[in-house]
Motif scaffolding. Sequence first.
Motif, PDB file in Angstrom:
ATOM      1  N   HIS A 184       2.040  -1.228   2.716  1.00 52.68           N
ATOM      2  CA  HIS A 184       3.144  -2.127   2.410  1.00 52.68           C
ATOM      3  C   HIS A 184       2.650  -3.127   1.371  1.00 52.68           C
ATOM      4  O   HIS A 184       1.505  -3.567   1.430  1.00 52.68           O
ATOM      5  N   PRO A 185       3.505  -3.496   0.388  1.00 57.44           N
ATOM      6  CA  PRO A 185       3.062  -4.413  -0.662  1.00 57.44           C
ATOM      7  C   PRO A 185       2.622  -5.767  -0.120  1.00 57.44           C
ATOM      8  O   PRO A 185       3.215  -6.293   0.817  1.00 57.44           O
ATOM      9  N   LEU A 186       1.591  -6.296  -0.725  1.00 57.41           N
ATOM     10  CA  LEU A 186       1.123  -7.646  -0.429  1.00 57.41           C
ATOM     11  C   LEU A 186       1.311  -8.431  -1.720  1.00 57.41           C
ATOM     12  O   LEU A 186       0.417  -8.519  -2.542  1.00 57.41           O
ATOM     13  N   GLY A 187       2.528  -8.909  -1.924  1.00 55.21           N
ATOM     14  CA  GLY A 187       2.862  -9.627  -3.152  1.00 55.21           C
ATOM     15  C   GLY A 187       3.650  -8.778  -4.126  1.00 55.21           C
ATOM     16  O   GLY A 187       3.707  -7.550  -4.010  1.00 55.21           O
ATOM     17  N   ARG A 188       4.252  -9.442  -5.098  1.00 56.03           N
ATOM     18  CA  ARG A 188       5.134  -8.775  -6.067  1.00 56.03           C
ATOM     19  C   ARG A 188       4.385  -7.873  -7.048  1.00 56.03           C
ATOM     20  O   ARG A 188       4.956  -6.936  -7.590  1.00 56.03           O
ATOM     21  N   ASP A 189       3.120  -8.163  -7.310  1.00 52.69           N
ATOM     22  CA  ASP A 189       2.365  -7.401  -8.296  1.00 52.69           C
ATOM     23  C   ASP A 189       1.669  -6.173  -7.706  1.00 52.69           C
ATOM     24  O   ASP A 189       0.926  -5.489  -8.403  1.00 52.69           O
TER      25      ASP A 189
ATOM     26  N   GLU B 223      -7.414  -7.400  -2.315  1.00 47.36           N
ATOM     27  CA  GLU B 223      -8.032  -6.825  -3.506  1.00 47.36           C
ATOM     28  C   GLU B 223      -7.299  -5.569  -3.985  1.00 47.36           C
ATOM     29  O   GLU B 223      -7.431  -5.167  -5.137  1.00 47.36           O
ATOM     30  N   HIS B 224      -6.514  -4.944  -3.095  1.00 50.73           N
ATOM     31  CA  HIS B 224      -5.722  -3.767  -3.453  1.00 50.73           C
ATOM     32  C   HIS B 224      -4.227  -4.077  -3.504  1.00 50.73           C
ATOM     33  O   HIS B 224      -3.424  -3.194  -3.812  1.00 50.73           O
ATOM     34  N   GLY B 225      -3.854  -5.303  -3.132  1.00 52.94           N
ATOM     35  CA  GLY B 225      -2.451  -5.690  -3.170  1.00 52.94           C
ATOM     36  C   GLY B 225      -1.597  -5.066  -2.088  1.00 52.94           C
ATOM     37  O   GLY B 225      -0.389  -4.891  -2.261  1.00 52.94           O
ATOM     38  N   VAL B 226      -2.220  -4.725  -0.957  1.00 54.86           N
ATOM     39  CA  VAL B 226      -1.471  -4.078   0.123  1.00 54.86           C
ATOM     40  C   VAL B 226      -1.873  -4.634   1.483  1.00 54.86           C
ATOM     41  O   VAL B 226      -2.944  -5.209   1.651  1.00 54.86           O
ATOM     42  N   SER B 227      -0.975  -4.430   2.430  1.00 54.26           N
ATOM     43  CA  SER B 227      -1.294  -4.556   3.845  1.00 54.26           C
ATOM     44  C   SER B 227      -1.232  -3.150   4.405  1.00 54.26           C
ATOM     45  O   SER B 227      -0.368  -2.353   4.006  1.00 54.26           O
ATOM     46  N   VAL B 228      -2.157  -2.823   5.301  1.00 51.80           N
ATOM     47  CA  VAL B 228      -2.200  -1.463   5.847  1.00 51.80           C
ATOM     48  C   VAL B 228      -2.230  -1.488   7.362  1.00 51.80           C
ATOM     49  O   VAL B 228      -2.686  -2.454   7.983  1.00 51.80           O
ATOM     50  N   VAL B 229      -1.746  -0.407   7.922  1.00 53.21           N
ATOM     51  CA  VAL B 229      -1.871  -0.109   9.341  1.00 53.21           C
ATOM     52  C   VAL B 229      -2.417   1.306   9.398  1.00 53.21           C
ATOM     53  O   VAL B 229      -1.933   2.197   8.688  1.00 53.21           O
TER      54      VAL B 229
END
Length: 132
Positions: free
Chosen positions: A100-105, A81-87
């Motif tokens: 880190h980006p989760l997808g190009r958009d 929903e935010h377009g990211v992966s987080v640690v």
Amino acid sequence: MARVLKAAAANAVGLFSRLQAPIPTVRASSTSQPLDQVTGSVWNLGRLNHVAIAVPDLEKAAAFYKNILGAQVSEVVPLPEHGVSVVFVNLGNTKMELLHPLGRDSPIAGFLQKNKAGGMHHICIEVPSLSG
């Protein structure tokens, strides 16, 4: 042992120098008066919740904090929903959020295009309410 610590410190200095980024422009809430003419406290700031750092390689960054610095590091959490992966890196009194980006958009993809080595993306300070 001293040689290992010296190598770890050199790697840390290199990583942190690459993570430096210009300080972003502060976005302010809209008020009916110019900010320099507002009297009294507009915000009731709470504690620092987290500092978010955009990273070009999430696994490498997480490994650095865990294996070199000994921090408590979470698993990767995808937030589509935010377009990211987080640690999350737990610092005891607050945490860092490696993005880190989760997808190009993803908005983080755009940030990393401008800041190839990554850098501080935002800070999060707790407030009791977003409405005045």
